[in-house]
Design a protein around this motif. Structure first.
Motif, mmCIF file in Angstrom:
data_model
loop_
_atom_site.group_PDB
_atom_site.id
_atom_site.type_symbol
_atom_site.label_atom_id
_atom_site.label_comp_id
_atom_site.label_asym_id
_atom_site.label_seq_id
_atom_site.Cartn_x
_atom_site.Cartn_y
_atom_site.Cartn_z
ATOM 1 N N ASP A 285 -1.495 12.546 5.006
ATOM 2 C CA ASP A 285 -2.607 13.491 5.015
ATOM 3 C C ASP A 285 -3.853 12.817 5.575
ATOM 4 O OD1 ASP A 285 -4.573 13.083 2.263
ATOM 5 O OD2 ASP A 285 -2.683 12.026 2.390
ATOM 6 N N ALA A 286 -4.757 13.617 6.130
ATOM 7 C CA ALA A 286 -5.908 13.101 6.874
ATOM 8 C C ALA A 286 -6.836 12.242 6.032
ATOM 9 C CB ALA A 286 -6.693 14.251 7.496
ATOM 10 N N LYS A 287 -7.130 12.659 4.807
ATOM 11 C CA LYS A 287 -8.090 11.898 4.005
ATOM 12 C C LYS A 287 -7.545 10.516 3.661
ATOM 13 C CE LYS A 287 -6.705 13.775 -0.479
ATOM 14 N NZ LYS A 287 -5.449 14.295 0.051
ATOM 15 N N THR A 288 -6.255 10.422 3.373
ATOM 16 C CA THR A 288 -5.666 9.133 3.017
ATOM 17 C C THR A 288 -5.523 8.237 4.235
ATOM 18 O OG1 THR A 288 -4.522 10.217 1.178
ATOM 19 C CG2 THR A 288 -3.735 8.018 1.816
ATOM 20 N N VAL A 289 -5.137 8.812 5.358
ATOM 21 C CA VAL A 289 -5.039 8.035 6.597
ATOM 22 C C VAL A 289 -6.422 7.497 6.969
ATOM 23 C CG1 VAL A 289 -4.530 8.139 9.065
ATOM 24 C CG2 VAL A 289 -2.988 9.240 7.429
ATOM 25 N N THR A 290 -7.439 8.337 6.875
ATOM 26 C CA THR A 290 -8.810 7.911 7.165
ATOM 27 C C THR A 290 -9.220 6.760 6.254
ATOM 28 O OG1 THR A 290 -9.409 10.111 7.943
ATOM 29 C CG2 THR A 290 -11.225 8.671 7.261
ATOM 30 N N ALA A 291 -8.991 6.920 4.957
ATOM 31 C CA ALA A 291 -9.359 5.883 3.986
ATOM 32 C C ALA A 291 -8.603 4.585 4.245
ATOM 33 C CB ALA A 291 -9.097 6.371 2.562
ATOM 34 N N LEU A 292 -7.333 4.698 4.603
ATOM 35 C CA LEU A 292 -6.512 3.519 4.874
ATOM 36 C C LEU A 292 -7.084 2.714 6.050
ATOM 37 C CD1 LEU A 292 -3.949 2.108 3.889
ATOM 38 C CD2 LEU A 292 -2.629 3.598 5.388
ATOM 39 N N TYR A 293 -7.497 3.396 7.104
ATOM 40 C CA TYR A 293 -8.070 2.688 8.252
ATOM 41 C C TYR A 293 -9.462 2.134 7.947
ATOM 42 C CZ TYR A 293 -4.143 3.628 11.288
ATOM 43 O OH TYR A 293 -2.891 3.620 11.847
ATOM 44 N N ILE A 294 -10.216 2.811 7.113
ATOM 45 C CA ILE A 294 -11.504 2.252 6.685
ATOM 46 C C ILE A 294 -11.268 0.966 5.907
ATOM 47 C CG2 ILE A 294 -13.469 2.595 5.118
ATOM 48 C CD1 ILE A 294 -13.427 5.579 5.970
ATOM 49 N N TRP A 295 -10.300 0.991 4.995
ATOM 50 C CA TRP A 295 -9.955 -0.188 4.191
ATOM 51 C C TRP A 295 -9.534 -1.345 5.109
ATOM 52 C CZ3 TRP A 295 -4.799 -0.897 1.218
ATOM 53 C CH2 TRP A 295 -4.870 -1.993 0.350
ATOM 54 N N GLN A 296 -8.670 -1.045 6.075
ATOM 55 C CA GLN A 296 -8.222 -2.078 7.011
ATOM 56 C C GLN A 296 -9.383 -2.633 7.824
ATOM 57 O OE1 GLN A 296 -6.070 -0.889 10.594
ATOM 58 N NE2 GLN A 296 -4.566 -2.517 10.191
ATOM 59 N N ASN A 297 -10.244 -1.748 8.315
ATOM 60 C CA ASN A 297 -11.387 -2.181 9.115
ATOM 61 C C ASN A 297 -12.317 -3.074 8.306
ATOM 62 O OD1 ASN A 297 -13.007 -2.104 11.538
ATOM 63 N ND2 ASN A 297 -14.405 -0.779 10.409
ATOM 64 N N ARG A 298 -12.590 -2.708 7.065
ATOM 65 C CA ARG A 298 -13.455 -3.525 6.216
ATOM 66 C C ARG A 298 -12.816 -4.885 5.947
ATOM 67 N NH1 ARG A 298 -17.211 -0.672 2.221
ATOM 68 N NH2 ARG A 298 -18.141 0.818 3.636
ATOM 69 N N SER A 299 -11.507 -4.912 5.791
ATOM 70 C CA SER A 299 -10.809 -6.187 5.550
ATOM 71 C C SER A 299 -10.900 -7.085 6.779
ATOM 72 C CB SER A 299 -9.345 -5.924 5.204
ATOM 73 O OG SER A 299 -9.251 -5.227 3.989
ATOM 74 N N LEU A 300 -10.781 -6.493 7.970
ATOM 75 C CA LEU A 300 -10.874 -7.288 9.204
ATOM 76 C C LEU A 300 -12.275 -7.858 9.384
ATOM 77 C CD1 LEU A 300 -8.862 -5.005 11.656
ATOM 78 C CD2 LEU A 300 -8.137 -7.204 10.719
ATOM 79 N N ILE A 301 -13.280 -7.059 9.060
ATOM 80 C CA ILE A 301 -14.666 -7.486 9.210
ATOM 81 C C ILE A 301 -14.992 -8.620 8.234
ATOM 82 C CG2 ILE A 301 -17.073 -6.773 8.864
ATOM 83 C CD1 ILE A 301 -16.230 -4.026 10.007
ATOM 84 N N SER A 302 -14.469 -8.531 7.006
ATOM 85 C CA SER A 302 -14.807 -9.535 5.994
ATOM 86 C C SER A 302 -13.991 -10.826 6.119
ATOM 87 C CB SER A 302 -14.663 -8.949 4.590
ATOM 88 O OG SER A 302 -13.312 -8.613 4.339
ATOM 89 N N SER A 303 -12.943 -10.813 6.969
ATOM 90 C CA SER A 303 -12.144 -12.056 7.101
ATOM 91 C C SER A 303 -12.651 -12.964 8.185
ATOM 92 C CB SER A 303 -10.676 -11.775 7.334
ATOM 93 O OG SER A 303 -10.362 -10.634 7.993
#
Length: 181
Positions: free
Chosen positions: A163-181
């Motif tokens: 579903d769109a909201k979960t897919v969106t949240a998943l990519y936000i989570w991934q993006n934040r993890s990439l930025i913080s590493s």
């Protein structure tokens, strides 16, 4: 600049349900012609990107009748009339998962299907999670699932997250993890 707006000539409510209202509008198009628009009116919703101290995404597994299947989703729910979206997010997180958040921060809001619906969903990030007991609505049957990022993306590939909201949240989570590493 071209005028793109459509002027409503007439509006007829054809269904008024517990969650949605359906209406049919006759509109005047920018070129002067008329057309019909079928519109789903929705009060709006919230969803919560909640990640545990162990860096696991909190999801709920739930059967979705329109899809005729069970999927994994971030906790979410419909706004009540006049309800503050952040308070709704806090309530839904606790009801569906038992988790309480020390703080919630807005991430993004978007229209789910602007071609035929006015539903807007607000996604919040929950921080400082404290485990508790879930107490879902009487007609809501959910199972709490916690997944590491790699597992979550594997479930996305398998269309268990779909579903769109979960897919969106998943990519936000991934993006934040990439930025913080």
């Amino acid at each position: 600049m071209r005028r793109l707006e459509e002027k409503t000539i007439a509006s007829k409510s054809i269904f008024d349900g517990k969650i949605i209202r359906l209406q049919v509008d006759e509109v005047e198009l920018p070129n002067g012609n008329t057309s019909t628009r079928e519109i789903v009116k929705h009060p709006g919703a919230v969803a919560v990107l909640a990640v545990t101290e162990e860096n696991k995404l909190v999801l709920v597994r739930q059967y979705r009748k329109p899809l005729e299947k069970t999927i994994l989703e971030i906790p979410a729910g419909k706004l009540e009339p006049g309800e503050d979206p952040m308070e709704c997010a806090r309530r839904e997180l606790e009801e569906e998962t038992g988790y309480r958040a020390e703080s919630l921060h807005p991430l993004v809001s978007f229209y789910t299907s602007p071609g035929f619906a006015d539903e807007i969903i607000h996604i919040y990030e929950a921080r400082g999670l404290k485990a508790g007991e879930a107490h879902a609505d009487p007609d809501e049957f959910v199972e709490v699932v916690e997944l590491e990022m790699e597992e979550a993306f594997d479930r996305l590939k398998k269309e268990e997250i779909h579903d769109a909201k979960t897919v969106t949240a998943l990519y936000i989570w991934q993006n934040r993890s990439l930025i913080s590493s």
